[in-house]
Structures are given as C-alpha cells and as structure tokens.
Design a protein around this motif. Structure first.
Motif, short mmCIF file in Angstrom:
data_model
loop_
_atom_site.label_atom_id
_atom_site.label_comp_id
_atom_site.label_asym_id
_atom_site.label_seq_id
_atom_site.Cartn_x
_atom_site.Cartn_y
_atom_site.Cartn_z
N LYS A 1 42.69 44.99 29.49
CA LYS A 1 42.62 45.77 30.81
C LYS A 1 41.57 45.35 32.32
O LYS A 1 41.69 44.69 33.24
N MET A 2 40.79 45.73 31.21
CA MET A 2 39.53 45.26 32.28
C MET A 2 39.03 44.08 32.48
O MET A 2 38.28 43.65 33.05
N ASN A 3 39.82 43.08 31.61
CA ASN A 3 38.74 41.93 31.50
C ASN A 3 40.20 41.35 31.91
O ASN A 3 39.95 39.50 32.72
N LYS A 4 41.05 41.55 32.73
CA LYS A 4 42.17 40.44 33.40
C LYS A 4 41.62 40.40 34.72
O LYS A 4 42.40 39.14 34.90
N SER A 5 40.74 39.88 35.81
CA SER A 5 40.29 39.63 36.46
C SER A 5 39.49 37.86 35.61
O SER A 5 39.44 36.92 36.69
N PHE A 6 39.22 38.13 34.97
CA PHE A 6 38.70 36.41 34.25
C PHE A 6 40.11 36.10 33.91
O PHE A 6 39.87 34.34 34.16
N SER A 7 41.59 36.28 34.18
CA SER A 7 42.53 35.03 33.79
C SER A 7 43.16 35.29 35.22
O SER A 7 43.96 34.70 35.38
N SER A 8 42.50 35.64 36.57
CA SER A 8 43.85 35.91 37.82
C SER A 8 43.22 34.42 38.34
O SER A 8 42.94 33.66 38.66
N PRO A 9 44.39 33.89 38.28
CA PRO A 9 45.02 32.26 39.44
C PRO A 9 44.09 32.31 40.55
O PRO A 9 43.98 31.16 40.46
N LYS A 10 44.05 33.51 41.08
CA LYS A 10 43.12 32.95 42.18
C LYS A 10 42.04 33.23 42.03
O LYS A 10 41.03 31.79 42.73
N SER A 11 40.93 32.68 40.94
CA SER A 11 39.63 32.80 40.36
C SER A 11 39.57 32.80 38.74
O SER A 11 39.03 33.47 38.72
N ARG A 12 40.54 31.62 38.59
CA ARG A 12 40.47 31.94 36.56
C ARG A 12 39.44 31.11 36.13
O ARG A 12 38.93 30.36 36.52
N LEU A 13 37.96 32.22 35.63
CA LEU A 13 36.65 31.38 34.60
C LEU A 13 36.95 30.46 34.70
O LEU A 13 36.25 29.54 34.13
N ILE A 14 38.05 30.12 33.39
CA ILE A 14 38.15 28.55 32.61
C ILE A 14 38.57 27.58 33.68
O ILE A 14 37.58 26.20 33.28
N ASP A 15 38.64 27.64 34.60
CA ASP A 15 39.04 26.54 36.15
C ASP A 15 37.82 26.41 36.29
O ASP A 15 37.66 25.35 36.74
N ASP B 1 28.80 35.94 38.08
CA ASP B 1 26.96 36.28 37.60
C ASP B 1 27.10 37.32 37.61
O ASP B 1 26.37 38.31 36.81
N ASP B 2 27.35 38.64 39.00
CA ASP B 2 27.46 40.46 38.72
C ASP B 2 28.17 40.61 37.40
O ASP B 2 27.46 41.63 36.80
N VAL B 3 29.34 40.31 37.16
CA VAL B 3 30.35 40.66 36.29
C VAL B 3 29.51 40.64 34.95
O VAL B 3 29.45 41.03 34.30
N PHE B 4 28.31 39.22 34.63
CA PHE B 4 28.36 39.38 32.71
C PHE B 4 26.96 39.99 32.98
O PHE B 4 26.62 41.07 32.60
N VAL B 5 26.53 39.97 34.56
CA VAL B 5 24.81 40.83 34.39
C VAL B 5 24.68 42.38 34.07
O VAL B 5 24.06 42.97 33.46
N LYS B 6 25.93 42.65 34.66
CA LYS B 6 26.26 43.88 35.01
C LYS B 6 26.77 44.33 33.95
O LYS B 6 27.23 45.82 33.95
N ARG B 7 27.48 43.64 32.53
CA ARG B 7 28.06 43.59 32.16
C ARG B 7 29.97 44.63 32.64
O ARG B 7 30.28 45.71 31.76
N MET B 8 29.98 44.02 33.43
CA MET B 8 31.30 44.69 33.98
C MET B 8 33.02 44.27 32.52
O MET B 8 33.10 43.56 34.08
N PHE B 9 32.76 44.01 31.50
CA PHE B 9 33.31 43.67 30.80
C PHE B 9 34.43 44.52 29.11
O PHE B 9 32.56 45.00 29.35
N ALA B 10 34.75 44.09 29.08
CA ALA B 10 34.99 44.78 27.29
C ALA B 10 35.63 43.52 26.64
O ALA B 10 35.79 42.49 26.75
N SER B 11 34.70 43.95 25.69
CA SER B 11 34.28 42.93 24.12
C SER B 11 34.16 43.98 22.96
O SER B 11 33.81 45.12 22.72
N TYR B 12 34.29 42.66 21.92
CA TYR B 12 33.86 43.42 20.69
C TYR B 12 32.72 42.70 19.87
O TYR B 12 33.21 41.24 20.26
N ILE B 13 32.33 42.74 19.16
CA ILE B 13 31.24 41.56 18.28
C ILE B 13 32.05 41.60 17.29
O ILE B 13 33.27 42.25 16.37
#
Length: 338
Positions: free
Chosen positions: A78-92, A284-296
C-alpha cells in the motif's frame, strides 16, 4: 508633486497586473490562444523548475562505519502504490529518460570485472533496454489473396510498465564522524523482471487419453480430462501429473541506473499521492526522505551470500531482514549515552 507620485504608483500597479497570471476562475468568454488552457486554476511550475540539492561531502577519513545492503521495493504494498500510478509510473519515467539519452543503463550480467553485475562497469545500449522487457521489434508479414508473403517489415512492440512490480536498490549506510550523522545513501536502482523460460507454458510428452490436447499442470484454469465411465475399455493409461512440482523463478534486474545521475530526472517528476494532490513531492524527495516500504534481501558479508542462500523459509527471510534493520539502528543508538 502629488500628481506625479500618483501617476508613478498607477504605472507600477499596471506593470504588476500585467506580470501576474490572469484570474482563471472568472473566464467569461471562449479563450482563443495558441496554447491550450490551463488544466486547473493555477499554473504549477514548482516541480519543473526544481534543482537537485546536493548531499554533504563525505571524506574517506571521516567514515567510521559503512554497511552496504540491498533492498527490494514491492509496488503491490500500500505504501508503494504511488510508484505504479499510471499518472506518474516510475518505470515509465526511467525508460523515457534512457531513450532520450538522459540516463545511462548498465548491464546487470555478471562479468569478470563485475562479478555481481551491479557495479556500473558495463553500459547497456539503449536499443537493448526495451528488449529486456519483451518490447523489441517484431517481424510483420503481409499476405496477398493467395496467402503468399508479398512484403515484411519490423514494428516496435509497445512497452507497458504494468508488469514491473518490484525494484531493487543498493545503498550504503555511512556514519560520518565529522558531522556525527548516520545516514543511508542510495547508490543504484534496478527494475526486476521474471525471466521467461522456454517450455514453461506447456509440458511435452503428456497426452491425455483419447488423443486430446496436452494438459498444462501449471495452469489452474486448464480443462482437465474427463473420467472414463465404469466398464469402458481403454488400454491407454491416464497421464501422471506431479502436482507437487512448483518451479519458482526469482526476479532478476533488467538493468541498473546510477542514483546520483537519476536524481536530476526524479527531482522534476511529481509523485501521485492518494490523500492530497498538492503534496509537491518529487521522486527525489521520496527516495531521499525514505518514504517507501522495503525489505532487505542481502547485506555485505565475506561469503557474498544473499538471505535466501542460507534461509529457505520465506517467513524466516523476513525475520532476518528485520534483524539486519535492527542491527543498523542499534549501531546508531549505541553511539550515544543518555
């Protein structure tokens, strides 16, 4: 004197009025202009004009502790849904920047000078980037009325970023004793893809009784062969399908990008927020401010082992990931006395 002062103020106010943006809320007649109207009630130019804020310089002599970890970001969380938004998808955003020559893609294939494939040693040509996602050119043939090939040409298949659901990031946790700061700095980002293994879509040599089409044991929606009625004479033995065989293919990086280089692209790309459309946050704000969920999935170690190399259980891997996170936090807490 008063008239001169009044005229000066009036001229200044007129310049200010011309400099300001027109009131978009009170349009009374059709707008006939070369540029299309503004989509909204104000022009948002903050994201487009932003510049990257550089990191603080770190000297090698000031690094008292350093730990490298590899993380994976699952876009289905849920916290990473913004990365896959069709309006601004990260991979695109990444693919478009690579195609324009604004970003450099690096080959993740292990080589002699790059055993792990993530040291940014070998550049991946831009024409091979889309081929990693199955979006390369395909041969299209044209037929006449007699079903004869009269011409052929290559067409580029469209790229869709919907299939990319994971990203891997490589980062360093550094304690700078000069500034007394313990912080993570991302080194690289890689989209993960699942390799397509030939033969996975069908199982050769399995033919049901009666000459029917082969049954794919990996397809849960495949039509299973009907059972023979009692007393039926059939010398052909039914196929034996091992339902316990479940092959798993781990996602692998399609390519790596250098994060300090990608920051200049991410800083001008706004992130879609579910709760507020005026957040003003960039990637850039999302990555620098660590606004995402992840696992090592890996930490630096002498044997160069991943977590899955010494823990087979999925739940155990998550516990190991949390243990590594806690060890990093405990190091920082142990530096201070209260």
């Amino acid at each position: 004197m008063k008239k001169f002062l009044f005229s000066t103020i009036a001229v200044a106010c007129s310049f200010v009025a011309f400099a300001q943006q027109g009131n978009l809320s009170n349009s009374t007649k059709p707008i006939h202009a070369e540029e299309p109207p503004v989509d909204g009630y104000f022009v948002q130019t903050d994201i487009e004009n932003r510049k990257v804020i550089p990191y603080a310089t770190i000297r090698q002599t000031d690094v008292a502790y350093k730990k490298r970890v590899w993380r994976e970001i699952d876009l289905r969380e849920k916290m990473n849904k913004s990365f896959s938004s069709p309006k601004s998808r990260l991979i695109d955003i990444i693919i478009q920047a690579i195609m324009k020559g604004e970003l450099t893609a690096y080959d993740p294939t292990p080589t002699e000078n790059d055993p792990n494939g993530d040291s940014f040693k070998n550049v991946l040509p831009s024409d091979q980037v889309l081929a990693r996602f199955g979006a390369d050119s395909v041969l299209v043939e044209e037929f006449n009325e007699n079903n004869e090939v009269i011409s052929s040409h290559y067409e580029a298949r469209g790229f869709s970023g919907e299939n990319v659901i994971k990203f891997r990031i490589k980062e360093d946790w550094i304690f700078d004793k000069q500034r007394s700061v313990f912080e993570p700095r991302i080194v690289g980002i890689a989209p993960l893809i699942t390799p397509q293994i030939p033969g996975m879509g069908s199982v050769a040599g399995i033919t049901p009784a009666g000459g029917a089409a082969a049954v794919d044991p990996f397809d849960p929606f495949a039509v299973q062969p009907t059972q023979q009625p009692a007393g039926a004479q059939n010398n052909v033995a039914p196929p034996v399908i091992d339902q316990g065989f479940n092959p798993q293919v781990d996602p692998t990086p399609a390519f790596w990008i250098y994060f300090p280089e990608a920051r200049h692209i991410f800083v001008n790309k706004e992130v879609v927020n579910r709760n507020n459309d005026a957040t003003g946050l960039s990637y850039d704000d999302v990555f620098v401010k660590r606004m995402f969920a992840s696992y090592i999935v890996k930490e630096s170690n002498p044997e160069d082992l991943r977590i899955k190399d010494y823990i087979a259980d999925g739940v155990g891997r998550l516990y190991e990931s949390e243990r590594i996170k806690k060890a990093l936090m405990d190091y920082e807490q142990d530096l201070w006395s209260y």
